[in-house]
Enzyme design. Structure first.
Site, PDB file in Angstrom:
ATOM      1  NE  ARG A 166      -3.511  -2.539   0.074  1.00 48.91           N
ATOM      2  CZ  ARG A 166      -3.076  -3.630  -0.578  1.00 48.91           C
ATOM      3  NH1 ARG A 166      -1.979  -3.558  -1.317  1.00 48.91           N
ATOM      4  NH2 ARG A 166      -3.737  -4.753  -0.517  1.00 48.91           N
ATOM      5  CB  SER A 250      -9.146  -0.571   4.781  1.00 50.67           C
ATOM      6  OG  SER A 250      -9.789  -1.761   4.403  1.00 50.67           O
ATOM      7  CD  GLU A 370      -5.301   1.409   2.878  1.00 52.56           C
ATOM      8  OE1 GLU A 370      -5.991   1.168   1.877  1.00 52.56           O
ATOM      9  OE2 GLU A 370      -4.938   0.542   3.680  1.00 52.56           O
TER      10      GLU A 370
END
Length: 378
Positions: A166, A250, A370
């Site tokens: 990520r 998320s 995130e």
């Protein structure tokens, strides 16, 4: 390039927060995007680029700068590295899930497990999006981008983007600036021609998520349909009628920790090694061997641990919210912080900080957000 009438960012982001920007510019092509960026950089204004708005958490105050909305679309087919593969060059503003649907329709494999991920194609390499064992790093060939430092447009290989879990050199992590300030104009992927027939699923993580036995064959269409259904059950497919999907996906990343720290967590906490454990092989020339083997090298491996498990086992259940707050955890998935209806960014930030504090107190680990945060602090 002329502005369009500014729209509250709460109407342009999936978390539904954010005030009105001073300027809003729509770029409908790569050329318009380059023009808009060079103009705002020359003026020295505050700025950010907006795709689908699915990975942004924007503060309540008006944004005193320019928001450039990327609206370029289009897919160009190019020769692959061999006859069994094809390359697709896709414009940055193209909807990601629309691209996945197109590849499945063409019988091209490589991104079908990432069905239903919201956002635009240009944002995908920035955080190396992934789901169920597939990541864009596995199919990404190159990107065309424009660098803020020089204003130059160049083609950059995937190997130069520092793609990890990520992350990439282009991502603005919370509390830091990107290693390379640049904006993606187009993305080139290489996909395998497999057609519409059934074939075995190679990835164990995808098989487990879809309940498919090893060796069992399914089609790309079957995978896409079942991934979409699985994500929908978790509230991870956008639905204007479902507040569980009014989120940035998320909100917290699965934590990457040392193997030693992972052993301090409860055995029930899901953990995934970030690299395979290999038996070390030592080669010693016979002429140099003195009968004593050197000790094997100590490898400090990293382990990914489930943020959702940590949240739930810190005492925060699905649907948790403060009294009278309009922000809450999803009723389907504790990793999603949701806007239950006209929640302010302050309400969502309060909930995020509480989640972080509970996990830190219980497990000694601070979860990292995130999404990109604009005008808001945790």
């Amino acid at each position: 390039m002329p502005d369009v009438d500014p729209i509250p960012l709460s109407q342009l982001t999936t978390l539904r927060t954010g005030g009105v920007p001073a300027h809003l510019v729509d770029a409908h092509s790569a050329e318009e995007l380059v023009e808009a960026l060079r103009s705002v950089w020359a003026d020295g204004d505050s700025w950010f680029v907006l795709g689908g708005g699915s990975n942004l958490f924007v503060g309540d105050e008006p944004f005193d700068g320019t928001v450039i909305r990327v609206r370029s679309t289009g897919i160009e087919e190019l020769p692959g590295s061999d006859p069994d593969h094809v390359r697709l060059r896709v414009q940055a503003g193209h909807d990601w899930d629309a691209l996945v649907a197109e590849t499945v329709e063409r019988g091209l494999a490589g991104i079908e497990a990432m069905s239903g991920i919201p956002g635009t194609v240009g944002a995908a390499p920035v955080q190396n999006i992934g789901a169920y064992g597939q990541e864009i790093v596995q199919t990404l060939v190159e990107v065309e981008l424009i660098d803020e430092a020089t204003g130059d447009v160049s083609v950059v290989s995937a190997a130069e983007l520092g793609l990890g879990f990520r992350t990439s050199v282009l991502k603005q992590h919370y509390g830091s600036v990107p290693q390379r300030s640049a904006v993606i104009l187009s993305v080139t992927l290489e996909l395998e021609r497999v057609g519409h027939g059934e074939r075995p699923i190679a990835g164990e993580q995808l098989r487990g998520a879809l309940g498919v036995a090893a060796g069992e064959s399914v089609s790309l269409r079957w995978i896409r349909d079942h991934v979409l259904a699985t994500r929908a059950r978790k509230g991870m497919v956008l639905d204007a009628e479902d507040p569980d999907t009014w989120s940035a996906g998320s909100f917290f990343q699965n934590a990457i920790v040392s193997e030693a720290f992972a052993r301090t967590l409860p055995a029930a906490c899901p953990k995934w090694p970030m690299a395979p454990e290999l038996d070390p092989v030592t080669v010693i020339p016979l002429a140099a061997f003195d009968g004593i083997l050197p000790p094997p090298p100590v490898e400090r491996r990293e382990v990914k641990v489930s943020a959702a498990w940590l949240i739930e086992n810190a005492g925060l259940s699905r649907g948790f919210r403060f009294p009278r707050s309009r922000a809450g955890l999803s009723t389907k998935h504790t990793l999603a912080l949701t806007n239950r209806g006209e929640a302010t960014a302050a309400e969502i930030a309060q909930l995020a900080r509480f989640v972080q504090s509970r996990v830190a107190a219980e497990f000694g680990l601070i979860l990292q957000p995130e999404p990109v945060l604009v005008g808001v602090e945790l």
